[in-house]
Design an enzyme around this catalytic site. Structure first.
Site, PDB file in Angstrom:
ATOM      1  N   TYR A 154       0.847  -1.207   0.000  1.00 61.18           N
ATOM      2  CA  TYR A 154       0.000   0.000   0.000  1.00 61.18           C
ATOM      3  C   TYR A 154       0.882   1.255   0.000  1.00 61.18           C
ATOM      4  O   TYR A 154       0.642   2.202  -0.767  1.00 61.18           O
ATOM      5  CB  TYR A 154      -0.904  -0.027   1.235  1.00 61.18           C
ATOM      6  CG  TYR A 154      -1.925   1.093   1.322  1.00 61.18           C
ATOM      7  CD1 TYR A 154      -3.098   1.057   0.562  1.00 61.18           C
ATOM      8  CD2 TYR A 154      -1.748   2.183   2.180  1.00 61.18           C
ATOM      9  CE1 TYR A 154      -4.045   2.081   0.656  1.00 61.18           C
ATOM     10  CE2 TYR A 154      -2.686   3.197   2.279  1.00 61.18           C
ATOM     11  CZ  TYR A 154      -3.841   3.141   1.515  1.00 61.18           C
ATOM     12  OH  TYR A 154      -4.770   4.149   1.620  1.00 61.18           O
ATOM     13  N   LYS A 158       0.953   4.030  -2.979  1.00 61.99           N
ATOM     14  CA  LYS A 158       0.592   5.432  -2.743  1.00 61.99           C
ATOM     15  C   LYS A 158       1.783   6.362  -3.007  1.00 61.99           C
ATOM     16  O   LYS A 158       1.595   7.489  -3.488  1.00 61.99           O
ATOM     17  CB  LYS A 158       0.050   5.606  -1.328  1.00 61.99           C
ATOM     18  CG  LYS A 158      -1.283   4.875  -1.093  1.00 61.99           C
ATOM     19  CD  LYS A 158      -2.370   5.338  -2.066  1.00 61.99           C
ATOM     20  CE  LYS A 158      -3.747   4.809  -1.701  1.00 61.99           C
ATOM     21  NZ  LYS A 158      -4.791   5.266  -2.638  1.00 61.99           N
TER      22      LYS A 158
HETATM   23  N1  NAD Z   1      -9.953   5.878   4.825  1.00 58.10           N
HETATM   24  C1  NAD Z   1      -8.696   6.251   5.047  1.00 58.10           C
HETATM   25  O1  NAD Z   1      -8.259   6.307   6.206  1.00 58.10           O
HETATM   26  C2  NAD Z   1      -7.812   6.634   3.904  1.00 58.10           C
HETATM   27  C3  NAD Z   1      -6.611   7.282   4.204  1.00 58.10           C
HETATM   28  C4  NAD Z   1      -5.761   7.644   3.163  1.00 58.10           C
HETATM   29  C5  NAD Z   1      -6.102   7.374   1.865  1.00 58.10           C
HETATM   30  N2  NAD Z   1      -7.280   6.721   1.578  1.00 58.10           N
HETATM   31  C6  NAD Z   1      -7.574   6.457   0.180  1.00 58.10           C
HETATM   32  O2  NAD Z   1      -8.799   7.056  -0.159  1.00 58.10           O
HETATM   33  C7  NAD Z   1      -9.383   6.357  -1.267  1.00 58.10           C
HETATM   34  C8  NAD Z   1     -10.833   6.036  -0.911  1.00 58.10           C
HETATM   35  O3  NAD Z   1     -10.819   5.186   0.218  1.00 58.10           O
HETATM   36  P1  NAD Z   1     -12.029   5.086   1.248  1.00 58.10           P
HETATM   37  O4  NAD Z   1     -11.450   5.157   2.602  1.00 58.10           O
HETATM   38  O5  NAD Z   1     -13.132   5.967   0.849  1.00 58.10           O
HETATM   39  O6  NAD Z   1     -12.397   3.543   1.033  1.00 58.10           O
HETATM   40  P2  NAD Z   1     -13.746   2.824   0.588  1.00 58.10           P
HETATM   41  O7  NAD Z   1     -13.460   1.385   0.676  1.00 58.10           O
HETATM   42  O8  NAD Z   1     -14.890   3.388   1.331  1.00 58.10           O
HETATM   43  O9  NAD Z   1     -13.886   3.282  -0.955  1.00 58.10           O
HETATM   44  C9  NAD Z   1     -13.106   2.765  -1.967  1.00 58.10           C
HETATM   45  C10 NAD Z   1     -14.003   2.489  -3.158  1.00 58.10           C
HETATM   46  O10 NAD Z   1     -13.194   2.035  -4.250  1.00 58.10           O
HETATM   47  C11 NAD Z   1     -13.920   1.040  -4.930  1.00 58.10           C
HETATM   48  N3  NAD Z   1     -13.028   0.155  -5.678  1.00 58.10           N
HETATM   49  C12 NAD Z   1     -12.124  -0.716  -5.182  1.00 58.10           C
HETATM   50  N4  NAD Z   1     -11.525  -1.374  -6.191  1.00 58.10           N
HETATM   51  C13 NAD Z   1     -12.053  -0.891  -7.346  1.00 58.10           C
HETATM   52  C14 NAD Z   1     -11.848  -1.182  -8.721  1.00 58.10           C
HETATM   53  N5  NAD Z   1     -10.960  -2.115  -9.106  1.00 58.10           N
HETATM   54  N6  NAD Z   1     -12.556  -0.513  -9.647  1.00 58.10           N
HETATM   55  C15 NAD Z   1     -13.463   0.438  -9.266  1.00 58.10           C
HETATM   56  N7  NAD Z   1     -13.707   0.742  -7.978  1.00 58.10           N
HETATM   57  C16 NAD Z   1     -13.017   0.084  -7.020  1.00 58.10           C
HETATM   58  C17 NAD Z   1     -14.638   0.278  -3.816  1.00 58.10           C
HETATM   59  O11 NAD Z   1     -15.749  -0.465  -4.338  1.00 58.10           O
HETATM   60  C18 NAD Z   1     -15.045   1.400  -2.879  1.00 58.10           C
HETATM   61  O12 NAD Z   1     -16.351   1.870  -3.160  1.00 58.10           O
HETATM   62  C19 NAD Z   1      -8.523   5.103  -1.477  1.00 58.10           C
HETATM   63  O13 NAD Z   1      -7.628   5.340  -2.538  1.00 58.10           O
HETATM   64  C20 NAD Z   1      -7.761   4.994  -0.162  1.00 58.10           C
HETATM   65  O14 NAD Z   1      -6.542   4.328  -0.324  1.00 58.10           O
HETATM   66  C21 NAD Z   1      -8.136   6.360   2.577  1.00 58.10           C
END
Ligand code: NAD
Length: 248
Positions: A154, A158
């Site tokens: 991861y 990133k």
């Molecule tokens: N939540 C956190 O703490 C956090 C922190 C830093 C970064 N992020 C990043 O933010 C972004 C959103 O994460 P989130 O926390 O909202 O998670 P989440 O799981 O709620 O949302 C991620 C979405 O991506 C979709 N997805 C996954 N694989 C896919 C694919 N192959 N094709 C199309 N859609 C796909 C999933 O169905 C889901 O709806 C991600 O890139 C995550 O790495 C999250």
């Protein structure tokens, strides 16, 4: 109405951060294309966005599939006439110490969290360059800067998103397309559903703000980067709504 009549495409729009960004864009007056692998998750987001009186389209797509991604982006441009904003929000989170990490877990992470960003940029950029304008916003993570235990895949994906963002920003800015990243800290979304109470408490204690963020506290950063004139001077930047965890 900072984004009135802009056309925005948000991947991962069925999930926490992507859905909040899509809704914030709709509230700011943009017409939105919602893309996610999880089709059923898109329906409530579509309904919430539509309440702002903008056009909304929901598309089920796997953003690791180059042909499907290209078809989705070309289809959106055909339907809406242009593409002003692309947000690459789709992602997943798995965990394993390196000594137990199967190469397949590495491959899956690089594919979903990094290659998908390349693919969406690859197929959206020609439209934006032809228009002479556009905004690309990649959702990275602070772990791409500081690294996370049991998260080499991861963290690498990133960090790759951040490198891609900077390189593409240099290439695209002279053509009118601004590329930036958002690197959130821990944010309350389904992505963090699996973490233990102990990990959560320990992590919260480390944060200068002493708490995780909410999606509504991240989405405005994506509005800023997409807006004019507020976003006009951001080029290859990595903005960090992260509760103070990383101060680059
Ligand atoms: N939540 C956190 O703490 C956090 C922190 C830093 C970064 N992020 C990043 O933010 C972004 C959103 O994460 P989130 O926390 O909202 O998670 P989440 O799981 O709620 O949302 C991620 C979405 O991506 C979709 N997805 C996954 N694989 C896919 C694919 N192959 N094709 C199309 N859609 C796909 C999933 O169905 C889901 O709806 C991600 O890139 C995550 O790495 C999250």
């Amino acid at each position: 109405m900072m984004l009135k009549d802009k056309i925005a495409l948000v991947t991962g729009a069925g999930g926490g951060i992507g859905a909040a960004i899509a809704e914030a864009y709709a509230q700011a007056g943009a017409h939105v294309v919602l893309a996610d692998l999880n089709e059923s998750a898109l329906a409530p987001v579509r309904d919430r966005c539509a309440e702002y009186g903008v056009r909304v389209q929901a598309v089920s797509v796997d953003v690791t599939d180059s042909d499907a991604t290209k078809a989705m982006i070309d289809g959106a441009v055909a339907d809406f006439g242009r593409l002003d904003i692309l947000v690459n929000g789709a992602g997943l989170l798995t965990e394993a110490p390196l000594l137990e990490m199967e190469p397949a877990l590495w491959d899956q992470m690089i594919s979903v969290d990094l290659t998908s960003v390349f693919l969406c940029c690859r197929w959206a950029a020609p439209h934006m360059v032809a228009q002479g304008s556009g905004r690309i916003i990649n959702v990275a993570s602070q772990l791409g800067i500081k690294g996370g235990e049991s998260l080499v895949h991861y963290s690498a994906a990133k960090a790759g998103v951040i490198g891609l963002t900077k390189a593409l920003a240099r290439e695209m800015a002279p053509l009118g397309v601004l590329v930036n990243a958002i690197a959130p800290g821990p944010v309350e979304t389904p992505l963090l559903a699996g973490i233990t109470k102990e990990w959560r408490e320990a992590k919260q204690a480390e944060l200068p703000l002493r708490r995780f963020g909410t999606v509504d506290e991240v989405a405005p950063t994506a509005v800023l980067l997409a807006s004019e004139p507020g976003g006009n001077l951001y080029v290859g930047q990595v903005l960090g709504p992260n509760s103070g965890d990383v101060m680059p």
